[in-house]
Design an enzyme around this catalytic site. Structure first.
Site, mmCIF file in Angstrom:
data_model
loop_
_atom_site.group_PDB
_atom_site.id
_atom_site.type_symbol
_atom_site.label_atom_id
_atom_site.label_comp_id
_atom_site.label_asym_id
_atom_site.label_seq_id
_atom_site.Cartn_x
_atom_site.Cartn_y
_atom_site.Cartn_z
ATOM 1 N N SER A 176 1.079 -1.098 -0.072
ATOM 2 C CA SER A 176 0.404 0.365 -0.510
ATOM 3 C C SER A 176 0.703 1.252 -0.226
ATOM 4 C CB SER A 176 -0.680 -0.203 1.388
ATOM 5 O OG SER A 176 -1.313 0.982 1.801
ATOM 6 N N TYR A 193 -1.391 -0.765 11.018
ATOM 7 C CA TYR A 193 -1.760 -1.280 9.848
ATOM 8 C C TYR A 193 -0.790 -1.217 8.680
ATOM 9 C CZ TYR A 193 -3.665 -1.601 4.768
ATOM 10 O OH TYR A 193 -3.775 -2.310 3.490
ATOM 11 N N LYS A 216 2.363 -4.142 6.709
ATOM 12 C CA LYS A 216 2.540 -4.477 5.602
ATOM 13 C C LYS A 216 4.306 -3.854 4.803
ATOM 14 C CE LYS A 216 -1.348 -4.546 3.136
ATOM 15 N NZ LYS A 216 -2.222 -5.526 2.613
HETATM 16 P P1 NAD Z 1 -11.161 -7.171 1.548
HETATM 17 O O1 NAD Z 1 -11.364 -7.088 2.869
HETATM 18 O O2 NAD Z 1 -12.374 -7.181 0.294
HETATM 19 O O3 NAD Z 1 -10.647 -8.781 0.742
HETATM 20 C C1 NAD Z 1 -9.346 -9.150 1.902
HETATM 21 C C2 NAD Z 1 -10.199 -10.784 1.567
HETATM 22 O O4 NAD Z 1 -9.589 -11.654 2.643
HETATM 23 C C3 NAD Z 1 -11.232 -10.868 2.329
HETATM 24 O O5 NAD Z 1 -12.537 -11.742 1.074
HETATM 25 C C4 NAD Z 1 -11.742 -11.368 3.590
HETATM 26 O O6 NAD Z 1 -12.804 -12.892 3.808
HETATM 27 C C5 NAD Z 1 -9.982 -12.252 3.493
HETATM 28 N N1 NAD Z 1 -9.515 -12.535 4.401
HETATM 29 C C6 NAD Z 1 -8.753 -11.634 5.503
HETATM 30 N N2 NAD Z 1 -8.169 -12.665 6.332
HETATM 31 C C7 NAD Z 1 -7.966 -13.972 5.470
HETATM 32 C C8 NAD Z 1 -7.193 -14.596 5.993
HETATM 33 N N3 NAD Z 1 -6.161 -15.029 7.393
HETATM 34 N N4 NAD Z 1 -7.653 -16.081 5.637
HETATM 35 C C9 NAD Z 1 -8.476 -16.535 4.490
HETATM 36 N N5 NAD Z 1 -8.983 -14.933 4.392
HETATM 37 C C10 NAD Z 1 -8.782 -14.246 4.261
HETATM 38 O O7 NAD Z 1 -9.307 -5.726 1.589
HETATM 39 P P2 NAD Z 1 -9.365 -5.606 -0.522
HETATM 40 O O8 NAD Z 1 -9.762 -4.217 -0.265
HETATM 41 O O9 NAD Z 1 -9.810 -6.510 -1.114
HETATM 42 O O10 NAD Z 1 -7.908 -5.358 0.266
HETATM 43 C C11 NAD Z 1 -7.162 -6.286 -0.473
HETATM 44 C C12 NAD Z 1 -5.745 -6.130 -0.084
HETATM 45 O O11 NAD Z 1 -4.951 -4.786 -0.426
HETATM 46 C C13 NAD Z 1 -5.252 -6.381 1.417
HETATM 47 O O12 NAD Z 1 -3.939 -6.930 2.240
HETATM 48 C C14 NAD Z 1 -5.276 -4.577 1.528
HETATM 49 O O13 NAD Z 1 -4.588 -4.333 3.119
HETATM 50 C C15 NAD Z 1 -4.942 -4.873 0.434
HETATM 51 N N6 NAD Z 1 -4.546 -2.808 0.473
HETATM 52 C C16 NAD Z 1 -6.014 -2.567 0.046
HETATM 53 C C17 NAD Z 1 -6.222 -0.754 -0.549
HETATM 54 C C18 NAD Z 1 -7.789 -0.334 -0.404
HETATM 55 O O14 NAD Z 1 -7.947 0.444 -0.179
HETATM 56 N N7 NAD Z 1 -8.464 -1.215 -0.715
HETATM 57 C C19 NAD Z 1 -5.254 -0.304 -0.642
HETATM 58 C C20 NAD Z 1 -3.765 -0.762 -0.346
HETATM 59 C C21 NAD Z 1 -4.075 -2.168 -0.074
#
Ligand code: NAD
Ligand code: UDP
Length: 339
Positions: free
Chosen positions: A131, A155, A159
């Site tokens: 991120s 958080y 990362k």
């Molecule tokens: P999200 O919460 O929609 O998706 C994450 C998924 O992982 C969910 O479906 C959840 O059920 C699953 N999950 C969580 N912990 C788990 C575990 N221990 N075992 C199995 N499944 C698990 O989030 P997103 O927005 O799709 O983000 C995906 C990744 O991208 C994350 O790592 C997040 O930190 C990173 N990210 C997101 C953003 C954003 O703004 N959305 C920005 C930067 C980085």
């Protein structure tokens, strides 16, 4: 030969599954449903099937936790996994301050487990969802990949720790290929309106909050601060359409196949929009339904953050193509479908 997506039923993972499947990659998903639900599997199928017939060999979903080593080992034994994209994790900054242990537990343990199972099964290709938060408060804009890093909350620290861990592992074993993707602010939804961002409870992030105001589910947007040193006083971010972001992962998986070693890429548009820019664009799309008021700054927010994404263009042949109106239109369309 499949690409494993941990957290593949979530917001970014589900869009990436669609893009991979329509690019003829086979996909295996692991998700514990902590922030998603199984209906997303059928929605992914519904989007992809007009383009490509799917079966259990080409698209499979396992419900389980990435922290469960035995379960992971079973998934790797049952499938020919060639690359892994690790989306699974917790992602809310405020919650991470209140519950740091949950974040260290979920985000770090899952990654360590995954890397151990990969090593045991000889799988060496890994894409990590990082991120822009790892840049902390950057010294200048736009942000390049070689800028200093530093996290300001648990958080962000998870990362950063994972990024450091991947560098250490790579230094000890150069047969791994690691691509670290630093996302800027993903928003928008799939054109079909079937998949998008659907946070539980009151949204923390700007776009889902606006969507709920526009559809009458919430009363009024609070804009956090109008006294930042930006063109209109509101915070500026690099918003990127989630479908563009998903396509970036398809390019990353291709890159892994060239034995690329460890690479870091910003995935952003390179354009900074203010909160008021977003509200105005959304109002064009929904017919002026986004009521807002200015309130105090949100603690921990920075004034401005946008990427230089040239490296991803040069080395992955990827660039964001969808504009702000596309982001608002698809977000509104998803929210209307998602009662
Ligand atoms: P999200 O919460 O929609 O998706 C994450 C998924 O992982 C969910 O479906 C959840 O059920 C699953 N999950 C969580 N912990 C788990 C575990 N221990 N075992 C199995 N499944 C698990 O989030 P997103 O927005 O799709 O983000 C995906 C990744 O991208 C994350 O790592 C997040 O930190 C990173 N990210 C997101 C953003 C954003 O703004 N959305 C920005 C930067 C980085
Ligand atoms: N923001 C806002 N009201 C909200 C949510 C967010 O004014 O209800 C602002 C926030 O201060 C920042 C921008 O919108 O300037 C993007 O915030 P978001 O939480 O979506 O992403 P961040 O960049 O903080 O990860």
């Amino acid at each position: 030969m499949s690409v494993l997506l941990t957290g593949g039923l979530g917001y970014i993972g589900s869009h990436t599954a669609v893009e991979l499947l329509t690019s003829n990659e086979d996909v295996v998903i692991i998700d514990n449903l902590s922030n998603s639900d199984l209906s997303v599997k059928e929605k992914i199928k519904k989007i992809v099937e007009p383009v490509r017939k799917l079966d259990e060999n080409s698209f499979k979903v396992y419900v389980g936790d990435v922290r469960d080593y035995k379960f992971l080992d079973q998934v790797f034994s049952e499938n020919k996994i060639t690359s892994v994209i690790h989306f699974a994790g917790l992602k809310a900054v405020g919650e991470s301050v209140a519950k740091p242990l949950d974040y260290y537990d979920n985000n770090l343990i899952s990654t360590i487990n995954l890397l151990e199972v990969m090593r045991a099964h000889g799988v060496k290709n890994f894409v990590f969802s990082s991120s822009a938060t790892v840049y902390g408060k950057a010294k200048s804009m736009p942000i390049y990949e070689d800028f200093e890093t530093g996290a300001t909350n648990p958080y962000g620290r998870t990362k950063l720790f994972i990024e450091e861990m991947l560098k250490d592992i790579y230094n000890s074993d150069k047969s791994f290929n690691f691509i670290i993707l630093r996302y800027f602010n993903p928003i928008g939804a799939h054109d079909s309106g079937l998949i998008g961002e659907n946070p539980n409870g009151i949204p923390n992030n700007l776009m889902p909050y606006i969507s709920r105001v526009a559809t009458g589910k919430l009363e009024c947007l609070s804009i956090f601060g109008n006294d930042y040193n930006t063109k209109d006083g509101t915070g500026v971010r690099d918003y990127i359409h989630v479908v563009d972001l998903a396509k970036g992962h398809v390019c990353a998986v291709k890159k892994l196949k060239t034995n690329c070693g460890l690479k870091i890429y910003n995935l952003g548009t390179g354009i900074g929009y203010s909160v008021l820019d977003i509200v105005n664009a959304y109002n064009q799309v929904c017919g002026n339904k986004v009521k807002f008021k200015f309130v105090d700054r949100r603690p921990g927010d920075i004034d401005i953050c946008y990427a230089n994404a040239d490296k991803a263009y040069k080395e992955l042949n990827w660039k964001a193509e969808r504009n702000l109106l596309d982001m608002c239109k698809t977000s509104y369309n998803f929210e209307k479908h998602n009662k």
